[in-house]
Design a protein around this motif. Sequence first.
Motif, PDB file in Angstrom:
ATOM      1  N   TYR A  17       0.654  -1.218   0.107  1.00 38.76           N
ATOM      2  CA  TYR A  17       0.078   0.162   0.040  1.00 38.76           C
ATOM      3  C   TYR A  17       1.044   1.162   0.076  1.00 38.76           C
ATOM      4  O   TYR A  17       1.709   1.498   0.962  1.00 38.76           O
ATOM      5  CB  TYR A  17      -0.812  -0.090   1.223  1.00 38.76           C
ATOM      6  CG  TYR A  17      -1.461   1.244   1.787  1.00 38.76           C
ATOM      7  CD1 TYR A  17      -1.950   2.134   1.225  1.00 38.76           C
ATOM      8  CD2 TYR A  17      -1.220   1.283   3.206  1.00 38.76           C
ATOM      9  CE1 TYR A  17      -2.514   3.283   1.970  1.00 38.76           C
ATOM     10  CE2 TYR A  17      -1.725   2.385   3.787  1.00 38.76           C
ATOM     11  CZ  TYR A  17      -2.418   3.367   3.255  1.00 38.76           C
ATOM     12  OH  TYR A  17      -2.875   4.478   3.903  1.00 38.76           O
ATOM     13  N   TRP A  18       0.888   2.050  -1.034  1.00 39.99           N
ATOM     14  CA  TRP A  18       1.836   3.360  -1.043  1.00 39.99           C
ATOM     15  C   TRP A  18       0.908   4.341  -1.881  1.00 39.99           C
ATOM     16  O   TRP A  18       0.842   3.978  -3.235  1.00 39.99           O
ATOM     17  CB  TRP A  18       3.125   3.058  -1.625  1.00 39.99           C
ATOM     18  CG  TRP A  18       3.929   4.185  -1.331  1.00 39.99           C
ATOM     19  CD1 TRP A  18       4.418   5.000  -1.996  1.00 39.99           C
ATOM     20  CD2 TRP A  18       4.509   4.380   0.214  1.00 39.99           C
ATOM     21  NE1 TRP A  18       5.088   6.019  -1.665  1.00 39.99           N
ATOM     22  CE2 TRP A  18       5.162   5.787  -0.128  1.00 39.99           C
ATOM     23  CE3 TRP A  18       4.149   3.989   1.269  1.00 39.99           C
ATOM     24  CZ2 TRP A  18       5.896   6.333   0.910  1.00 39.99           C
ATOM     25  CZ3 TRP A  18       4.898   4.800   2.301  1.00 39.99           C
ATOM     26  CH2 TRP A  18       5.821   5.862   1.990  1.00 39.99           C
ATOM     27  N   LYS A  20      -2.527   7.312  -1.392  1.00 36.58           N
ATOM     28  CA  LYS A  20      -3.936   7.525  -1.039  1.00 36.58           C
ATOM     29  C   LYS A  20      -4.668   8.337  -1.795  1.00 36.58           C
ATOM     30  O   LYS A  20      -4.334   9.507  -2.199  1.00 36.58           O
ATOM     31  CB  LYS A  20      -4.012   8.026   0.632  1.00 36.58           C
ATOM     32  CG  LYS A  20      -2.984   7.386   1.501  1.00 36.58           C
ATOM     33  CD  LYS A  20      -3.336   8.079   2.912  1.00 36.58           C
ATOM     34  CE  LYS A  20      -2.249   7.631   3.875  1.00 36.58           C
ATOM     35  NZ  LYS A  20      -2.267   8.017   5.328  1.00 36.58           N
ATOM     36  N   ASN A  26      -7.888   7.284   4.857  1.00 37.37           N
ATOM     37  CA  ASN A  26      -6.877   6.121   4.507  1.00 37.37           C
ATOM     38  C   ASN A  26      -7.318   5.097   3.410  1.00 37.37           C
ATOM     39  O   ASN A  26      -7.431   4.117   3.561  1.00 37.37           O
ATOM     40  CB  ASN A  26      -6.455   5.142   5.756  1.00 37.37           C
ATOM     41  CG  ASN A  26      -5.600   6.232   6.681  1.00 37.37           C
ATOM     42  OD1 ASN A  26      -4.813   7.233   6.480  1.00 37.37           O
ATOM     43  ND2 ASN A  26      -5.617   5.969   8.089  1.00 37.37           N
ATOM     44  N   GLY A 140      -3.615   2.817   7.297  1.00 39.59           N
ATOM     45  CA  GLY A 140      -4.303   2.011   6.490  1.00 39.59           C
ATOM     46  C   GLY A 140      -3.906   0.336   6.575  1.00 39.59           C
ATOM     47  O   GLY A 140      -4.854  -0.405   6.532  1.00 39.59           O
ATOM     48  N   ARG A 144      -5.235  -4.812   7.479  1.00 43.58           N
ATOM     49  CA  ARG A 144      -5.020  -6.086   7.036  1.00 43.58           C
ATOM     50  C   ARG A 144      -4.731  -6.968   8.206  1.00 43.58           C
ATOM     51  O   ARG A 144      -4.817  -8.295   8.299  1.00 43.58           O
ATOM     52  CB  ARG A 144      -4.098  -6.022   6.127  1.00 43.58           C
ATOM     53  CG  ARG A 144      -4.245  -5.544   4.906  1.00 43.58           C
ATOM     54  CD  ARG A 144      -3.101  -5.668   3.820  1.00 43.58           C
ATOM     55  NE  ARG A 144      -1.747  -5.220   4.545  1.00 43.58           N
ATOM     56  CZ  ARG A 144      -0.830  -4.152   4.302  1.00 43.58           C
ATOM     57  NH1 ARG A 144      -1.227  -3.514   3.040  1.00 43.58           N
ATOM     58  NH2 ARG A 144       0.009  -3.859   4.640  1.00 43.58           N
ATOM     59  N   ASP A 195       2.305   8.874   5.767  1.00 44.79           N
ATOM     60  CA  ASP A 195       1.400   9.659   4.899  1.00 44.79           C
ATOM     61  C   ASP A 195       1.855  10.919   4.240  1.00 44.79           C
ATOM     62  O   ASP A 195       1.499  10.937   2.968  1.00 44.79           O
ATOM     63  CB  ASP A 195       0.505  10.194   6.285  1.00 44.79           C
ATOM     64  CG  ASP A 195      -0.621  11.119   5.546  1.00 44.79           C
ATOM     65  OD1 ASP A 195      -1.627  10.399   5.109  1.00 44.79           O
ATOM     66  OD2 ASP A 195      -0.885  12.238   6.010  1.00 44.79           O
ATOM     67  N   MET A 198       3.792   9.215   1.171  1.00 46.93           N
ATOM     68  CA  MET A 198       2.821   8.917   0.099  1.00 46.93           C
ATOM     69  C   MET A 198       2.331  10.070  -0.661  1.00 46.93           C
ATOM     70  O   MET A 198       2.200  10.096  -1.964  1.00 46.93           O
ATOM     71  CB  MET A 198       1.544   8.003   0.830  1.00 46.93           C
ATOM     72  CG  MET A 198       1.930   6.709   1.364  1.00 46.93           C
ATOM     73  SD  MET A 198       0.516   5.924   1.961  1.00 46.93           S
ATOM     74  CE  MET A 198       0.964   4.629   2.952  1.00 46.93           C
ATOM     75  N   ALA A 288       8.286   1.100   4.894  1.00 41.62           N
ATOM     76  CA  ALA A 288       9.089   2.533   4.810  1.00 41.62           C
ATOM     77  C   ALA A 288       9.930   2.443   6.000  1.00 41.62           C
ATOM     78  O   ALA A 288       9.731   3.282   7.156  1.00 41.62           O
ATOM     79  CB  ALA A 288       7.928   3.577   4.974  1.00 41.62           C
TER      80      ALA A 288
HETATM   81  C1  DP6 Z   1       5.314   0.820   3.285  1.00 38.18           C
HETATM   82  O1  DP6 Z   1      -0.443   1.894   7.132  1.00 38.18           O
HETATM   83  O2  DP6 Z   1       1.829   3.139   8.086  1.00 38.18           O
HETATM   84  O3  DP6 Z   1       4.209  -0.319   5.002  1.00 38.18           O
HETATM   85  O4  DP6 Z   1      -2.256   4.754   6.424  1.00 38.18           O
HETATM   86  O5  DP6 Z   1      -0.700   6.656   6.612  1.00 38.18           O
HETATM   87  O6  DP6 Z   1      -1.123   4.915   8.513  1.00 38.18           O
HETATM   88  P1  DP6 Z   1      -1.127   5.301   7.250  1.00 38.18           P
HETATM   89  O7  DP6 Z   1       0.030   4.406   6.599  1.00 38.18           O
HETATM   90  P2  DP6 Z   1       1.009   2.947   6.903  1.00 38.18           P
HETATM   91  O8  DP6 Z   1       1.510   2.576   5.526  1.00 38.18           O
HETATM   92  C2  DP6 Z   1       2.427   1.471   5.298  1.00 38.18           C
HETATM   93  C3  DP6 Z   1       2.994   1.293   4.293  1.00 38.18           C
HETATM   94  C4  DP6 Z   1       4.070   0.290   3.929  1.00 38.18           C
HETATM   95  C5  DP6 Z   1       3.515  -0.869   2.979  1.00 38.18           C
HETATM   96  C6  DP6 Z   1       2.376  -1.516   3.478  1.00 38.18           C
HETATM   97  O9  DP6 Z   1       2.217  -2.025   4.552  1.00 38.18           O
HETATM   98  O10 DP6 Z   1       1.288  -2.212   2.753  1.00 38.18           O
END
Ligand code: DP6
Length: 336
Positions: A17-18, A20, A26, A140, A144, A195, A198, A288
């Motif tokens: 997830y990267w 928004k 989110n 976000g 999961r 945040d 992204m 990240a």
């Molecule tokens: C790179 O869930 O920490 O780990 O929604 O802003 O709290 P926010 O972001 P976050 O982002 C995680 C991004 C990632 C990839 C992933 O876990 O899918």
Amino acid sequence: MEKSTWLATPNIAVVKYWGKRDSALNLPYNGSVSVTMDEAVSTRTTVEFDARLSHDLFCLNGKAARPEETVRVSRVLDAVRKKAGIKTRAKVHSENNFPTAAGIASSASGFAALACAAADAAGMRAGSASLSRFARMGSGSACRSVIGGFAEWKKGVKADGSDSYAVQIAPASHWQKLRNVIAITDAGRKLIGSDLGMQMTVQGSALYKERLRKMPALIRGMKHAILACDLPSFLSLAMKESSNMHAVMLDSTPPIVYLNDISYAIMRAVHEFNAQQGKVAAGYTFDAGPNAHVYTAERHAKAIARMLEGIKGVKKTIVCRPGNGPRRLPEKEALF
Ligand code: DP6
């Protein structure tokens, strides 16, 4: 109302997830796929709604949390309150058994535990889709961690986010021999939060459009590899995907760099290991932050841990298995 304590674990995405489409809710531009870890790493969270409180109170690892952390906790609590039809503020205590904000997704396990404990403390019998949406409001990726085993976060298309939540691809028992060897290279807090990072990528990277274009096929391929327990395909896709995400980060303005020299040394070591094996037997993914998650089969986990510990700058390794998702803890394990 009752006090409730839940334990949840991080999930490590193999399709990330990267980006928004809605920062307040989110909501992601792309779906993602992850493995929820077992309790080698976990967060415990206690929630109690209390009519005497004028605002939510949040304590993280025994200390009053920073205001921006409390705001995110309140976003999850607000979603729970709205659904439960209550206005009562809550006291929340949360503890991690691993370093916070260092790329081991402490926010994922934290907000998953919070969503489950808050819904339970509010007397709701929430299903996994609701719990996943509550957790998503905090972070976000947390949506999961509400799901055990292998999860897919469906990005959804609706503006209110009602169709953006995680579902199970397969339970943890489906692929018990999978391991994630975590190499901790830096336990410090990351410099650019997800945040902001992204936003910088979505606005500044031309490569990002290409990443999104390939996503549906990648997600299909990854789900197929998981359902078939096809380790070489799973690992190859995970490594390419991790590097793709870090490439679009670097393509942002200004460039975002979460990996360090130790991360690159780990990448080289994994490719050397695979060359020696004559097949793809291990594969890394980086979130990240500079810490590596090296997926492999049970029979290689010890060798991979030893190999990673031999790399200068690797402070520690932790071996995780696929886990079953959050669970309620007995009253005596409450944090207050
Ligand atoms: C790179 O869930 O920490 O780990 O929604 O802003 O709290 P926010 O972001 P976050 O982002 C995680 C991004 C990632 C990839 C992933 O876990 O899918």
